[in-house]
Write a protein that holds these residues in place. Structure first.
Motif, mmCIF file in Angstrom:
data_model
loop_
_atom_site.group_PDB
_atom_site.id
_atom_site.type_symbol
_atom_site.label_atom_id
_atom_site.label_comp_id
_atom_site.label_asym_id
_atom_site.label_seq_id
_atom_site.Cartn_x
_atom_site.Cartn_y
_atom_site.Cartn_z
ATOM 1 N N GLY A 1 0.885 -1.067 0.042
ATOM 2 C CA GLY A 1 0.041 -0.059 -0.009
ATOM 3 C C GLY A 1 0.933 1.073 -0.096
ATOM 4 N N VAL A 2 2.217 1.068 0.308
ATOM 5 C CA VAL A 2 3.105 2.303 0.102
ATOM 6 C C VAL A 2 4.211 1.791 -0.859
ATOM 7 C CG1 VAL A 2 4.813 3.783 1.236
ATOM 8 C CG2 VAL A 2 2.861 2.823 2.660
ATOM 9 N N LEU A 3 4.368 2.647 -2.084
ATOM 10 C CA LEU A 3 5.086 2.199 -3.057
ATOM 11 C C LEU A 3 6.247 2.958 -3.346
ATOM 12 C CD1 LEU A 3 1.782 2.277 -5.825
ATOM 13 C CD2 LEU A 3 2.928 0.416 -4.387
ATOM 14 N N LEU A 4 7.109 2.427 -4.027
ATOM 15 C CA LEU A 4 8.570 2.774 -4.056
ATOM 16 C C LEU A 4 8.619 4.109 -5.115
ATOM 17 C CD1 LEU A 4 11.462 2.192 -3.554
ATOM 18 C CD2 LEU A 4 11.564 0.733 -5.516
ATOM 19 N N ALA A 5 9.347 5.119 -4.798
ATOM 20 C CA ALA A 5 9.297 6.087 -5.596
ATOM 21 C C ALA A 5 10.474 5.751 -6.807
ATOM 22 C CB ALA A 5 9.562 7.352 -4.706
ATOM 23 N N SER A 6 10.058 6.335 -7.957
ATOM 24 C CA SER A 6 11.118 6.412 -8.899
ATOM 25 C C SER A 6 11.131 7.729 -9.640
ATOM 26 C CB SER A 6 10.497 5.241 -9.976
ATOM 27 O OG SER A 6 9.846 5.820 -11.027
ATOM 28 N N ASP A 7 11.726 7.898 -10.692
ATOM 29 C CA ASP A 7 12.222 9.044 -11.300
ATOM 30 C C ASP A 7 11.363 9.462 -12.574
ATOM 31 O OD1 ASP A 7 15.699 8.097 -10.812
ATOM 32 O OD2 ASP A 7 14.452 9.706 -9.701
ATOM 33 N N GLY A 8 10.172 8.738 -12.792
ATOM 34 C CA GLY A 8 9.303 9.012 -13.850
ATOM 35 C C GLY A 8 8.543 10.134 -13.645
ATOM 36 N N GLY A 9 8.208 10.613 -14.743
ATOM 37 C CA GLY A 9 7.201 11.824 -14.989
ATOM 38 C C GLY A 9 5.852 11.284 -15.384
ATOM 39 N N PRO A 10 4.765 12.000 -15.341
ATOM 40 C CA PRO A 10 3.410 11.423 -15.950
ATOM 41 C C PRO A 10 3.405 10.602 -17.223
ATOM 42 C CG PRO A 10 3.336 13.667 -15.119
ATOM 43 C CD PRO A 10 4.859 13.541 -15.373
ATOM 44 N N GLY A 11 4.416 10.819 -18.092
ATOM 45 C CA GLY A 11 4.573 10.132 -19.244
ATOM 46 C C GLY A 11 5.612 9.231 -19.262
ATOM 47 N N ARG A 12 6.116 8.660 -18.300
ATOM 48 C CA ARG A 12 6.930 7.619 -18.142
ATOM 49 C C ARG A 12 6.745 6.785 -16.703
ATOM 50 N NH1 ARG A 12 11.834 8.922 -20.447
ATOM 51 N NH2 ARG A 12 13.073 7.713 -18.747
ATOM 52 N N LYS B 1 -10.443 7.197 -7.074
ATOM 53 C CA LYS B 1 -9.325 8.103 -7.751
ATOM 54 C C LYS B 1 -9.297 7.778 -9.181
ATOM 55 C CE LYS B 1 -6.816 7.372 -3.197
ATOM 56 N NZ LYS B 1 -5.554 6.845 -2.476
ATOM 57 N N ASP B 2 -9.461 8.696 -9.874
ATOM 58 C CA ASP B 2 -9.740 8.702 -11.363
ATOM 59 C C ASP B 2 -8.994 9.779 -12.060
ATOM 60 O OD1 ASP B 2 -10.616 8.248 -14.090
ATOM 61 O OD2 ASP B 2 -12.584 8.490 -13.520
ATOM 62 N N TYR B 3 -8.007 9.224 -13.017
ATOM 63 C CA TYR B 3 -7.226 10.451 -13.818
ATOM 64 C C TYR B 3 -8.107 11.165 -14.582
ATOM 65 C CZ TYR B 3 -7.205 6.381 -17.160
ATOM 66 O OH TYR B 3 -7.417 5.361 -18.057
ATOM 67 N N TRP B 4 -9.381 10.754 -15.079
ATOM 68 C CA TRP B 4 -10.045 11.731 -15.577
ATOM 69 C C TRP B 4 -10.747 12.624 -14.974
ATOM 70 C CZ3 TRP B 4 -9.662 11.734 -20.534
ATOM 71 C CH2 TRP B 4 -9.400 10.408 -21.832
ATOM 72 N N SER B 5 -10.841 12.258 -13.707
ATOM 73 C CA SER B 5 -11.453 13.280 -12.776
ATOM 74 C C SER B 5 -10.495 14.651 -12.559
ATOM 75 C CB SER B 5 -11.868 12.684 -11.371
ATOM 76 O OG SER B 5 -12.052 13.663 -10.519
ATOM 77 N N PHE C 1 -3.715 10.775 -20.324
ATOM 78 C CA PHE C 1 -5.225 11.321 -20.340
ATOM 79 C C PHE C 1 -5.627 12.361 -19.399
ATOM 80 C CE2 PHE C 1 -4.610 6.702 -21.386
ATOM 81 C CZ PHE C 1 -5.266 6.830 -22.745
ATOM 82 N N GLY C 2 -6.535 13.106 -19.751
ATOM 83 C CA GLY C 2 -7.248 13.883 -18.798
ATOM 84 C C GLY C 2 -6.621 15.436 -18.514
ATOM 85 N N ILE C 3 -6.922 16.198 -17.617
ATOM 86 C CA ILE C 3 -6.606 17.289 -17.466
ATOM 87 C C ILE C 3 -5.105 17.756 -17.368
ATOM 88 C CG2 ILE C 3 -7.083 17.716 -15.292
ATOM 89 C CD1 ILE C 3 -8.489 20.418 -16.016
ATOM 90 N N ALA C 4 -4.583 16.713 -16.496
ATOM 91 C CA ALA C 4 -3.099 16.637 -16.510
ATOM 92 C C ALA C 4 -2.504 15.696 -17.271
ATOM 93 C CB ALA C 4 -3.066 16.618 -14.853
ATOM 94 N N MET C 5 -2.941 15.248 -18.129
ATOM 95 C CA MET C 5 -2.330 14.079 -19.058
ATOM 96 C C MET C 5 -1.483 13.258 -18.021
ATOM 97 S SD MET C 5 -3.390 15.254 -21.913
ATOM 98 C CE MET C 5 -2.389 14.515 -23.041
ATOM 99 N N TRP C 6 -2.296 12.344 -17.289
ATOM 100 C CA TRP C 6 -1.567 11.348 -16.406
ATOM 101 C C TRP C 6 -1.478 9.963 -17.455
ATOM 102 C CZ3 TRP C 6 1.144 11.627 -12.199
ATOM 103 C CH2 TRP C 6 0.919 12.595 -11.296
ATOM 104 N N THR C 7 -0.384 9.415 -17.398
ATOM 105 C CA THR C 7 -0.361 7.894 -17.815
ATOM 106 C C THR C 7 -0.873 7.233 -16.800
ATOM 107 O OG1 THR C 7 1.901 8.356 -18.889
ATOM 108 C CG2 THR C 7 1.146 6.038 -18.569
ATOM 109 N N PRO C 8 -2.008 6.224 -17.051
ATOM 110 C CA PRO C 8 -2.512 5.494 -15.997
ATOM 111 C C PRO C 8 -1.702 4.819 -15.030
ATOM 112 C CG PRO C 8 -3.644 5.097 -17.834
ATOM 113 C CD PRO C 8 -2.335 6.043 -18.233
ATOM 114 N N SER C 9 -0.404 4.151 -15.361
ATOM 115 C CA SER C 9 0.163 3.702 -14.259
ATOM 116 C C SER C 9 0.994 4.392 -13.508
ATOM 117 C CB SER C 9 1.179 2.491 -15.097
ATOM 118 O OG SER C 9 2.032 3.472 -16.004
ATOM 119 N N VAL C 10 1.270 5.509 -14.073
ATOM 120 C CA VAL C 10 2.114 6.508 -12.937
ATOM 121 C C VAL C 10 0.778 7.323 -12.252
ATOM 122 C CG1 VAL C 10 3.295 8.876 -13.074
ATOM 123 C CG2 VAL C 10 3.625 7.013 -14.842
ATOM 124 N N PHE C 11 -0.247 7.388 -12.628
ATOM 125 C CA PHE C 11 -1.225 8.048 -11.609
ATOM 126 C C PHE C 11 -1.677 7.338 -10.835
ATOM 127 C CE2 PHE C 11 -5.871 8.382 -10.549
ATOM 128 C CZ PHE C 11 -5.936 9.788 -10.360
#
Length: 507
Positions: free
Chosen positions: A328-339, A434-438, A411-421
């Motif tokens: 439930g707590v995930l490892l931080a990586s260096d990716g941006g929304p498109g990575r 929690k929905d990246y379209w919201s 996708f969406g207003i902030a252009m999140w990649t689903p896996s990153v979101f």
């Protein structure tokens, strides 16, 4: 991790009598049993009677429970204090006609109006009303316990009761233990959200697990953060176990401590001292010291007002907490929304009011319906660079504020990649999803990620044009920006667009 079942014992109906006390209906369930309102049969004095479900325990557990009852009564007699609930009697139910009740244990205690857990469940964003007094009285009660040579060992909101006049009572001393020198022994039980990190690495001997006063100091730090932020736990995670794992990661040096950005500096310092990562570090910060520190007038925060001016933002470490997958707590990586990236999710603030949204120019093209969410997302970050104007400028550049925008796998207003979101997701509108379209969810999540990027670049020594670095990190990754030592060439056009919008929205 709690003790016995909280299933109410059968056969207990209004009017049932135990000793000199007549029961009314149930008023709550704790770790060890069900609590009933009651009154004295002679003079009508109110009380609370806690009936312990020893009938559901194995013989070994039952022996432990009997010891806990003896400890609670002994403790109550030894710890008379205005901020410690009193246990008036321990009774054994004698009712052969009702075998399901015969032999159960009942504790007769002061009756509270409600608990701190109830207040937090109904809390808005920001400090609870009268937060300084609540924390002062909790610290006073805790200092008294420690001064008498006891450790509470289960300090949490459910065990902080409030009398009808609002007075704080520390309660539920089933795990309270008398010190033998510097430590005591308790059963290996506890509330995951409030046990210190070292609790997990201790071995349980024949006498139980080792506990020290510093365990209560840690729990007080968690409580203080919750009281001053409307219930926010200082460690992220969707479940108590995830938050406990996040605390362990912090204690092991895997991440710095991240406190709410709106805490006043005196409270930030006090909570940080309480949440030092190990017993030895916390040992110098006693409950008596906490009791004195919370009396400083400058320490008193005020409940958050819906004002047009944005509160002063204070510096704080920002981090994501690394734990095992699936916790439930995930490892931080260096990716941006498109990575590819992952991170710890945090709960979002309720939307700010329209007056707070005035931090953005009234004549700008930022949609009015989005301004509260943009402002709230910025206010949650301790970094001064993450402003409503920066978030609005990036949303404008990413999608033109179009909630239906789409570009390849973003996708969406902030252009999140689903896996990153999913890694950074925040429930911005508190609808349970929690929905990246919201837009509220996407904006709240963007604010969380930008805040992390801000701290990441500062830690790396990059401080020139932080808004530009943050924008570049959002489009690529923090690692690319750090390795480049500034804005990468391939993001220069994007960063320039953000800068132009930022200038417009900062007027």
């Amino acid at each position: 991790m709690d003790g016995s079942s909280t299933t109410p014992p059968p056969g207990v109906r209004p009017g049932y009598r135990i000793g000199d006390w007549r029961l009314a209906g149930p008023i709550g369930a704790g770790s060890w049993g069900t609590v009933y309102a009651a009154e004295h049969t002679a003079d009508g004095r109110p009380a609370a009677v806690k009936i312990l479900r020893t009938d559901l325990l194995a013989p070994g557990q039952r022996a432990w429970m009997e010891e806990l009852v003896r400890r609670e009564v002994r403790f109550s007699l030894a710890a008379e204090h205005p901020h410690v609930v009193r246990t008036h009697a321990a009774l054994t139910v004698e009712d052969p006609d009702h075998p399901e009740l015969d032999g159960l244990t009942a504790l007769v205690m002061d009756r509270a109006e409600h608990s701190l857990r109830d207040l937090l469940a109904d809390a808005a964003d920001g400090p609870l009303p009268d937060a300084p007094r609540l924390l002062r009285e909790i610290a006073d009660g805790l200092a008294h316990l420690h001064g008498r040579g006891w450790v509470h060992a289960d300090l949490k909101p459910a065990n902080i009761l409030l009398a009808p006049d609002g007075t704080v009572w520390l309660a539920d001393f089933g795990l309270a233990a008398e010190l033998e020198g510097s430590h005591a022994y308790v059963p290996p039980l506890g509330s995951l959200d409030h046990v210190p990190p070292e609790w997990w690495s201790q071995r349980t001997g024949q006498r139980g697990a080792t506990v020290r006063p510093t365990a209560d100091v840690w729990a007080y730090g968690v409580l203080a953060h919750q009281v001053l932020t409307g219930g926010r736990h200082p460690f992220p995670g969707r479940t108590a176990r995830a938050r406990a794992l996040a605390a362990q990661t912090y204690a092991h040096g895997g991440a710095p401590l991240r406190l709410d950005g709106r805490l006043p500096p005196e409270w930030r310092e006090l909570i940080g001292d309480c949440l030092l990562p190990d017993h030895a570090s916390r040992a110098r910060h006693t409950a008596g010291e906490l009791s004195r520190r919370v009396r400083r007038p400058a320490d008193a925060p005020r409940p958050r007002r819906r004002a047009a001016r944005r509160p002063v933002l204070l510096a704080a470490g920002a981090a994501l907490l690394a734990t095992a997958a699936g916790a439930g707590v995930l490892l931080a990586s260096d990716g941006g929304p498109g990575r590819a990236a992952a991170g710890a999710s945090t709960s979002a603030s309720p939307p700010a009011s329209a007056s707070v949204a005035g931090t953005l120019p009234k004549d700008s093209d930022v949609p009015r319906s989005l301004r509260p969410y943009i402002t709230t997302a910025a206010q949650r970050c301790a970094g001064e660079e993450v402003t409503p104007a920066l978030i609005a400028a990036m949303l404008k550049t990413e999608s033109g504020f179009d909630p239906h925008a789409r570009r390849k796998d973003e996708f969406g207003i902030a252009m999140w990649t689903p896996s990153v979101f999913r890694a950074w997701a925040v429930d911005g509108d508190h609808d349970g999803r929690k929905d990246y379209w919201s837009p509220p969810d996407a904006i709240a999540s963007m604010g969380s990620f930008l805040c992390w990027l801000d701290e990441r670049f500062k830690e790396s020594g990059l401080r020139r044009d932080l808004p530009g670095l943050i924008a570049a990190g959002y489009r690529t990754s923090s690692r690319v920006v750090i390795d480049t030592g500034g804005v990468p060439a391939r993001t220069r056009g994007y960063v320039d667009q953000v800068a132009r919008h930022l200038a417009r929205y900062s007027r």
